[in-house]
Structures are given as structure tokens and as C-alpha cells.
Scaffold this motif. Structure first.
Motif, PDB file in Angstrom:
ATOM      1  N   ALA A 196       0.802  -1.220   0.000  1.00  0.00           N
ATOM      2  CA  ALA A 196       0.000   0.000   0.000  1.00  0.00           C
ATOM      3  C   ALA A 196       0.837   1.275   0.000  1.00  0.00           C
ATOM      4  O   ALA A 196       0.553   2.220  -0.738  1.00  0.00           O
ATOM      5  CB  ALA A 196      -0.955  -0.008   1.198  1.00  0.00           C
ATOM      6  N   VAL A 197       1.883   1.328   0.833  1.00  0.00           N
ATOM      7  CA  VAL A 197       2.644   2.570   0.917  1.00  0.00           C
ATOM      8  C   VAL A 197       3.443   2.812  -0.360  1.00  0.00           C
ATOM      9  O   VAL A 197       3.545   3.958  -0.834  1.00  0.00           O
ATOM     10  CB  VAL A 197       3.556   2.589   2.163  1.00  0.00           C
ATOM     11  N   GLU A 198       3.994   1.748  -0.954  1.00  0.00           N
ATOM     12  CA  GLU A 198       4.750   1.927  -2.190  1.00  0.00           C
ATOM     13  C   GLU A 198       3.830   2.289  -3.346  1.00  0.00           C
ATOM     14  O   GLU A 198       4.201   3.076  -4.228  1.00  0.00           O
ATOM     15  CB  GLU A 198       5.556   0.663  -2.508  1.00  0.00           C
ATOM     16  N   ARG A 199       2.622   1.751  -3.349  1.00  0.00           N
ATOM     17  CA  ARG A 199       1.656   2.121  -4.376  1.00  0.00           C
ATOM     18  C   ARG A 199       1.286   3.596  -4.251  1.00  0.00           C
ATOM     19  O   ARG A 199       1.188   4.326  -5.246  1.00  0.00           O
ATOM     20  CB  ARG A 199       0.407   1.233  -4.263  1.00  0.00           C
ATOM     21  N   TRP A 200       1.068   4.049  -3.009  1.00  0.00           N
ATOM     22  CA  TRP A 200       0.728   5.463  -2.793  1.00  0.00           C
ATOM     23  C   TRP A 200       1.869   6.361  -3.266  1.00  0.00           C
ATOM     24  O   TRP A 200       1.635   7.367  -3.951  1.00  0.00           O
ATOM     25  CB  TRP A 200       0.437   5.720  -1.315  1.00  0.00           C
ATOM     26  N   MET A 201       3.094   6.006  -2.905  1.00  0.00           N
ATOM     27  CA  MET A 201       4.239   6.824  -3.324  1.00  0.00           C
ATOM     28  C   MET A 201       4.339   6.873  -4.844  1.00  0.00           C
ATOM     29  O   MET A 201       4.578   7.935  -5.439  1.00  0.00           O
ATOM     30  CB  MET A 201       5.528   6.256  -2.723  1.00  0.00           C
ATOM     31  N   ASP A 202       4.149   5.740  -5.472  1.00  0.00           N
ATOM     32  CA  ASP A 202       4.237   5.673  -6.930  1.00  0.00           C
ATOM     33  C   ASP A 202       3.161   6.533  -7.594  1.00  0.00           C
ATOM     34  O   ASP A 202       3.406   7.195  -8.612  1.00  0.00           O
ATOM     35  CB  ASP A 202       4.112   4.218  -7.378  1.00  0.00           C
ATOM     36  N   ASP A 203       1.981   6.541  -7.004  1.00  0.00           N
ATOM     37  CA  ASP A 203       0.856   7.269  -7.594  1.00  0.00           C
ATOM     38  C   ASP A 203       0.955   8.780  -7.410  1.00  0.00           C
ATOM     39  O   ASP A 203       0.448   9.538  -8.241  1.00  0.00           O
ATOM     40  CB  ASP A 203      -0.470   6.785  -6.992  1.00  0.00           C
ATOM     41  N   TYR A 204       1.594   9.223  -6.320  1.00  0.00           N
ATOM     42  CA  TYR A 204       1.498  10.647  -5.973  1.00  0.00           C
ATOM     43  C   TYR A 204       2.810  11.428  -5.928  1.00  0.00           C
ATOM     44  O   TYR A 204       2.794  12.658  -6.083  1.00  0.00           O
ATOM     45  CB  TYR A 204       0.800  10.783  -4.601  1.00  0.00           C
ATOM     46  N   GLU A 205       3.955  10.768  -5.739  1.00  0.00           N
ATOM     47  CA  GLU A 205       5.150  11.570  -5.465  1.00  0.00           C
ATOM     48  C   GLU A 205       5.658  12.357  -6.668  1.00  0.00           C
ATOM     49  O   GLU A 205       6.261  13.422  -6.508  1.00  0.00           O
ATOM     50  CB  GLU A 205       6.260  10.714  -4.874  1.00  0.00           C
ATOM     51  N   ASN A 206       5.409  11.874  -7.874  1.00  0.00           N
ATOM     52  CA  ASN A 206       5.912  12.601  -9.042  1.00  0.00           C
ATOM     53  C   ASN A 206       5.200  13.922  -9.269  1.00  0.00           C
ATOM     54  O   ASN A 206       5.725  14.812  -9.955  1.00  0.00           O
ATOM     55  CB  ASN A 206       5.804  11.731 -10.298  1.00  0.00           C
ATOM     56  N   ASP A 207       3.999  14.071  -8.707  1.00  0.00           N
ATOM     57  CA  ASP A 207       3.227  15.302  -8.881  1.00  0.00           C
ATOM     58  C   ASP A 207       3.269  16.206  -7.654  1.00  0.00           C
ATOM     59  O   ASP A 207       2.612  17.244  -7.623  1.00  0.00           O
ATOM     60  CB  ASP A 207       1.765  14.957  -9.205  1.00  0.00           C
ATOM     61  N   ALA A 208       4.039  15.821  -6.635  1.00  0.00           N
ATOM     62  CA  ALA A 208       4.082  16.614  -5.408  1.00  0.00           C
ATOM     63  C   ALA A 208       4.983  17.833  -5.590  1.00  0.00           C
ATOM     64  O   ALA A 208       6.089  17.734  -6.122  1.00  0.00           O
ATOM     65  CB  ALA A 208       4.590  15.768  -4.249  1.00  0.00           C
ATOM     66  N   LYS A 209       4.495  18.966  -5.128  1.00  0.00           N
ATOM     67  CA  LYS A 209       5.319  20.179  -5.116  1.00  0.00           C
ATOM     68  C   LYS A 209       6.198  20.196  -3.871  1.00  0.00           C
ATOM     69  O   LYS A 209       7.356  20.610  -3.913  1.00  0.00           O
ATOM     70  CB  LYS A 209       4.418  21.417  -5.147  1.00  0.00           C
ATOM     71  N   ASN A 222      -4.789  20.607  -3.503  1.00  0.00           N
ATOM     72  CA  ASN A 222      -4.958  22.044  -3.270  1.00  0.00           C
ATOM     73  C   ASN A 222      -3.648  22.791  -3.039  1.00  0.00           C
ATOM     74  O   ASN A 222      -3.552  23.990  -3.323  1.00  0.00           O
ATOM     75  CB  ASN A 222      -5.876  22.282  -2.067  1.00  0.00           C
ATOM     76  N   THR A 223      -2.647  22.105  -2.492  1.00  0.00           N
ATOM     77  CA  THR A 223      -1.430  22.818  -2.086  1.00  0.00           C
ATOM     78  C   THR A 223      -0.141  22.234  -2.653  1.00  0.00           C
ATOM     79  O   THR A 223       0.901  22.886  -2.606  1.00  0.00           O
ATOM     80  CB  THR A 223      -1.295  22.824  -0.554  1.00  0.00           C
ATOM     81  N   GLY A 224      -0.188  20.987  -3.128  1.00  0.00           N
ATOM     82  CA  GLY A 224       1.022  20.326  -3.588  1.00  0.00           C
ATOM     83  C   GLY A 224       1.797  19.636  -2.484  1.00  0.00           C
ATOM     84  O   GLY A 224       2.855  19.054  -2.733  1.00  0.00           O
ATOM     85  N   VAL A 225       1.281  19.674  -1.240  1.00  0.00           N
ATOM     86  CA  VAL A 225       1.944  19.028  -0.114  1.00  0.00           C
ATOM     87  C   VAL A 225       1.545  17.548  -0.082  1.00  0.00           C
ATOM     88  O   VAL A 225       0.355  17.225  -0.067  1.00  0.00           O
ATOM     89  CB  VAL A 225       1.573  19.697   1.223  1.00  0.00           C
TER      90      VAL A 225
END
Length: 403
Positions: free
Chosen positions: A8-21, A349-352
Motif C-alpha cells: 500500500a505505501v509503495e503504491r501510494w508513493m508511486d501514484d502521488y510523489e511525481n506530482d508533489a510540489k 490544493n497545495t502540492g503538499v
């Protein structure tokens, strides 16, 4: 076919970290370049010391170069212990492979495994996928994420083969003290159980009580059936070289893991081996850790200020080590928010970027309202990310659903 739960945590990182500000989910200390590594060594004019460009790129030493394994072994040498022989270090492609190899080699159908919880999902999902029965040894936030040794004793069965701990702990940043570790080792020894300690965040001890000594590795207690895993990724800022290790006081365990490893990877990259050897040599390793401990302390102070400012919404046990904090977010009545919705809305909303605790550490059942925050990234990322988070707390937080 082996069936394994989604990571679960690696899937979340894969899905979201490339778009994080502002990636406040990152678990590695702020990464460094090879130029940075040279500067930390004090040998900026000697680039050939990091990489030998004349060296032929063959497989290299299958278990890792002697120089690298000697430097890794030195990490586990304390005033009260002799240095681990280099032959009892096995180099792997990151701690994630080290953990997998150790579990695959030693656990199978009919075995019972006890696993420290919460922790990195690999440590309990992998043995379960191999047919072992897994019991979670729960630490509790209300007790500062303390583990109860009597509870460990109650979990032991005739077929208990393996105990897994994570020290310092991901995601909480809690630390098992010397007394805790001694008790765990004594119990494992009494029942002849293999003790596996994932120490990937060691030795990043940055917030222990004044006067406290850094807790030792479990290798220091002299119990032969001990396995310790680590890597260059977290405390040493070099996730990009993908290098980790298995260490043990038991030559038999190392030989068995090496045999298993033959089926997964022949050797690590010679380039990675050379860089890691250089990074773990003196004085580079000491300067690198000093840099990361200073960064952790400064960033944690900024996060602590935020938690105090929003104490009506935030509850935590302040981390003592590692790179992550586990913070519970609630409404003004103390009811936990929907942490998955919180993380998604916050990033949109914030990129965080945060990691939701219930989805990534609790299987949707435990840790509702909790988020994991990584705080040992670049200092300005923390400052800017917390500034954006403050805006969300004022403008968007009240609209969140409850868990």
C-alpha cells in the motif's frame, strides 16, 4: 502462485510523489550528489577516489567487495563489542531486497512469525505470502509507541520461528531502548527464535533524551540467531545507488541467504559498490551523518512548531530517530479525520504530499486520522511545505470528512 497483498505505501508513493510540489512523504534524508559526497570527504579534487573509470565493468565481487563489507561491518562495532567479520555481511540491492531474502530464506508454510507493528508492510506481508502465520506485536501511540515484553511472550507458540522488529521504527520514529532490546533478545534466545531487526534508519538518532546513549544494534547482544538489515538509502542519503545489506552473527544464516540470493541477483553494480565504499569510509561517513542529524533536528523543530500551533487538530509522539513522524489529525472534538481524503485534498490544493496511515500502515482498519510525514528533506522544502499546510488548515481542513 504466491499471492501477496498490494504494497500500500509503495503504491501510494508511486501514484502521488511525481506530482508533489512539497514532498513531505519522503523517507530518505535529503539526497546528495557525488560532488556533495566528495565535499563531505574533504577530497573534492580527487574524483577518482569515488569511481575508478578505468575499471572493467564485470560482475565484481559476488557478495560485495571486501572493502565495502568491512565498512558496513564497522557500523556495528561499539565500545563493548568486537567488529563483525566482513564475511558476515552480504551486500544486496537495497534493504528491501535484504528483508525479502532473509524472510524467503528462513520462513515458510507452517511457521509462525511475530512482527512489530506498525511498520513497513513488507515485514509482515511477505512472510504471510510464503504461507507463514503472522501475529502483529502492537505498539500503541497512547504509550509512546512502547512495546510490551509480556505481550511478546504471550504471542509465542511452539512453531514460532521468527520475530521481526524495526528500530528506529517506521512510521513513528520511536526507538527501542537498550533494555527493550535486551528483553527481546532474551526471549528470542530462550525459545531459539530467529530475531530479524530492520535497522534501515539506524544510526540517525537525533532526539534522544539528553545524556542518553544511542541504542545499540541487536548484533551487539551476542545472540547468534540475529539478522540485521540496512541500506544506504535512508540515513546515508544515497537511495539512488540501490545498495543494502544483511548482517548476522551466524555464518550459517549468511550462507543460506547467499544461496537464496543466487536466484535473484548475481551481484550489485560495481559502480554502486564503489560509491558506497567511499561514503562509508572515514571521515566521509561521520561528516554525512553529522549533516543529516543537524538537518533532522532543524526540520523536526519546524514540524514541532506546527504541531504546537495546531494542537487542537494534531496529536503525536515526537520522533526520537529516523526520518518520519506519525501524526493524528482530528476535528475540534477529537474525532479523527478521513486521512485518505485529507492527503488527497491537501496535495490537490497545495502540492503538499503526506501518506495516509490507515491505508498504508493499518490496512484500512487501524490508524484512522494518522498521516506519515517525512521531515529530513531539504530544509526549505519543509518550511515551504508547512507554510502551504498552514493555509490548508485555515481554508480547507474544516470541510474534511471524519473517519
Amino acid at each position: 502462485m504466491v499471492k501477496i497483498d498490494e504494497f500500500a505505501v509503495e503504491r501510494w508513493m508511486d501514484d502521488y510523489e511525481n506530482d508533489a510540489k512539497f514532498n513531505l512523504a519522503e523517507t530518505c534524508c535529503a539526497s546528495i550528489s557525488l560532488d556533495d559526497l566528495l565535499a563531505l570527504s574533504g577530497k573534492s579534487d580527487q574524483k577518482d577516489k569515488v569511481l575508478d573509470f578505468s575499471k572493467k565493468q564485470v560482475y565484481g565481487a559476488i557478495r560485495g567487495s571486501t572493502a565495502l563489507r568491512t565498512n558496513v561491518a564497522r557500523l556495528y562495532c561499539s565500545d563493548s563489542s568486537t567488529q563483525l567479520p566482513a564475511d558476515q555481511v552480504l551486500v544486496t540491492n537495497g534493504a528491501i531486497q535484504a528483508n525479502f531474502l532473509a524472510l524467503y530464506t528462513n520462513v515458510g508454510p507452517g511457521d509462525h512469525v511475530i512482527c512489530h507493528y506498525p511498520t513497513y508492510q513488507q515485514l509482515y506481508s511477505v512472510p504471510k505470502s510464503f504461507g507463514a502465520e503472522v501475529s502483529l506485536w502492537r505498539s500503541r501511540e497512547s504509550e509512546g509507541w512502547r512495546l510490551d515484553l509480556d505481550e511478546l511472550r504471550s504471542l509465542i507458540r511452539p512453531n514460532t520461528k521468527y520475530i521481526v522488529i524495526n528500530n528506529p521504527q517506521n512510521p513513528t520514529g520511536a526507538v527501542l531502548t537498550r533494555a527493550n532490546l535486551q528483553g527481546i533478545v532474551d526471549i528470542a534466545r530462550e525459545h531459539s527464535i530467529i530475531l530479524h531487526s530492520d535497522e534501515v534508519y539506524r544510526p540517525l538518532f537525533h532526539s534522544l533524551d539528553t545524556g542518553s546513549q544511542d541504542p545499540p544494534s541487536v548484533l551487539s547482544f551476542g545472540y547468534e540467531k540475529t539478522i540485521v538489515t540496512g541500506s544506504m538509502s535512508k540515513a546515508f542519503s544515497l537511495a539512488g545507488i540501490r545498495l543494502g545489506w544483511i548482517t548476522s552473527l551466524s555464518p550459517k544464516i549468511i550462507e543460506a541467504c547467499a544461496s537464496t540470493r543466487d536466484y535473484t541477483v548475481i551481484s550489485v553494480s560495481q559502480v554502486d559498490d564503489q560509491i558506497a565504499t567511499f561514503a562509508l569510509d572515514s571521515p566521509t561517513v561521520h561528516n554525512l551523518l553529522a549533516r543529516n542529524i543537524d538537518l533532522a533536528q532543524r526540520n523536526l523543530a519546524a514540524l514541532d512548531d506546527f504541531v504546537k500551533e495546531f494542537k487542537w487538530a494534531c496529536q503525536w509522539t515526537r520522533p526520537q530517530a529516523g526520518t518520519t513522524a506519525f501524526i493524528k489529525f482530528s476535528d475540534k472534538s477529537g474525532r479523527p479525520v478521513d486521512d485518505v481524503e485529507f492527503c488527497k485534498r491537501l496535495q490537490l490544493n497545495t502540492g503538499v504530499m503526506f501518506v495516509p496511515g490507515s491505508q498504508c500502515f493499518g490496512g484500512g482498519v487501524d490508524f484512522k486520522g494518522f498521516v506519515r510525514v517525512g521531515y529530513v528533506n531539504e530544509h526549505q522544502v519543509i518550511i515551504d511545505g508547512l507554510k502551504a499546510l498552514r493555509v490548508f488548515m485555515s481554508d480547507g481542513y474544516a470541510a474534511l470528512s471524519l473517519a
